[in-house]
Design an enzyme around this catalytic site. Sequence first.
Site, PDB file in Angstrom:
ATOM      1  N   GLY A   1       0.819  -1.207   0.000  1.00  0.00           N
ATOM      2  CA  GLY A   1       0.000   0.000   0.000  1.00  0.00           C
ATOM      3  C   GLY A   1       0.850   1.252   0.000  1.00  0.00           C
ATOM      4  CD  GLN A   2      -0.608   7.223   0.929  1.00  0.00           C
ATOM      5  OE1 GLN A   2      -1.441   6.951   1.784  1.00  0.00           O
ATOM      6  NE2 GLN A   2      -0.532   8.418   0.380  1.00  0.00           N
ATOM      7  CG  LEU A   3       1.481   4.837   4.704  1.00  0.00           C
ATOM      8  CD1 LEU A   3       0.756   4.878   6.044  1.00  0.00           C
ATOM      9  CD2 LEU A   3       2.237   6.136   4.475  1.00  0.00           C
TER      10      LEU A   3
ATOM     11  CB  ILE B   1      -4.326 -10.168   7.765  1.00  0.00           C
ATOM     12  CG1 ILE B   1      -5.484  -9.491   7.029  1.00  0.00           C
ATOM     13  CG2 ILE B   1      -3.005  -9.471   7.504  1.00  0.00           C
ATOM     14  CD1 ILE B   1      -5.807  -8.117   7.565  1.00  0.00           C
TER      15      ILE B   1
ATOM     16  CE1 TYR C   1      -9.098   3.007   7.262  1.00  0.00           C
ATOM     17  CE2 TYR C   1      -9.730   5.318   7.158  1.00  0.00           C
ATOM     18  CZ  TYR C   1      -8.748   4.341   7.236  1.00  0.00           C
ATOM     19  OH  TYR C   1      -7.424   4.704   7.298  1.00  0.00           O
TER      20      TYR C   1
ATOM     21  CE  LYS D   1      -7.224   1.702  10.293  1.00  0.00           C
ATOM     22  NZ  LYS D   1      -6.053   0.809  10.450  1.00  0.00           N
TER      23      LYS D   1
END
Length: 375
Positions: A67-69, A109, A197, A201
């Site tokens: 992903g992005q990170l 996962i 989402y 979280k």
Amino acid sequence: MPVLRVLSTVAKQALQAPVCGYQPLAVTARCISFSPRQVPPGSDASFHSVSFSETDHPKVLITGGLGQLGVGLAKLLRKRFGKNNVILSDIRKPSSHVFHSGPFIYSDILDYKNLREIVVNNRITWLVHYSALLSAVGEANVSLARAVNITGLHNILDIAAEHGLRLFVPSTIGAFGPTSPRNPTPDLCVQRPRTIYGVSKVHAELMGEYYHQRYGLDFRCLRYPGIISADSQPGGGTTDYAVQIFHDAVKSGKFECNLRQDTRLPMMYIDDCLRATIEVMEAPAEALTMRTYNINAMSFTPEELAQEIQKQLPDLQVTYEVDVMRQGIADSWPMNFDDTNARHDWGWKHDYDLPELVQTMLNFIGSESQIAQAT
């Protein structure tokens, strides 16, 4: 969905030793016959974890690593701890560049057994859990978001607790809701988000804190603002406009924004985000007064971002075609983060404000565009 069940010896005998296992998306129970950290009932869980200074180096697993990170964090950690001590994982096929840059492994996962084998076989000590469906994508597929963001988290928590890992799970501005204070938003306040989402979280924050208190799990969490990166494409988040505008500005000189021009949201350049993640993971235990921290850098509207870009690219044309769903999400989120605790407890400070962000992004994307044209 799987739950952690702690059974006494007598209870196990009474239940005739149930078979323990995880089947993705099935309504089953995964049984662990002991407390993950052997914490006696009623006692106060003491926090302890072996830091990298006490061993050669941590052995790091990053889930959702494509992903992005993930790729950026792996690059920084490999410089610090050695190439072979940081394993990227995902369910997608990596690019040739990523595959050859360091260890990569397939990891789902939702497959508890596979994930546990990876942790055991590779002697993992740090786990960075980036696997998640973001806000807009999650609203389009709630059942998948629930599975990945919540069921997957339960697998991660159980494995991290059982094996004494230091666990990092990012949170988000999306963990707050319309009844939260918006300008600024403190670390502790009413949250009540209205997206799957955000709900997932908040669940992660609270479960991580519970596992820390109950089992001594070394859980660490940062609430990320919108993250802006030049070398990754938007991934379905509400703040994606702040990435896409740079690509469109360089490529065509025209950008259509799906949020109102006055929508203020907290933002951060990816280098600051990755550095904050490493700093909180390396922070001494005694410095942390909470499990989840806000971190902030800047806060701007689409109009303010466009005006800053137009200082460099005056011909950029920006129009607004509001996406009702994304706008509704953005209107329920913080306008600015109060990150006083992070700055006080472990010395957080950002490097990039809006002018530095714009200059860096345009330099990077402009260079990439020139290379593409030349080839």
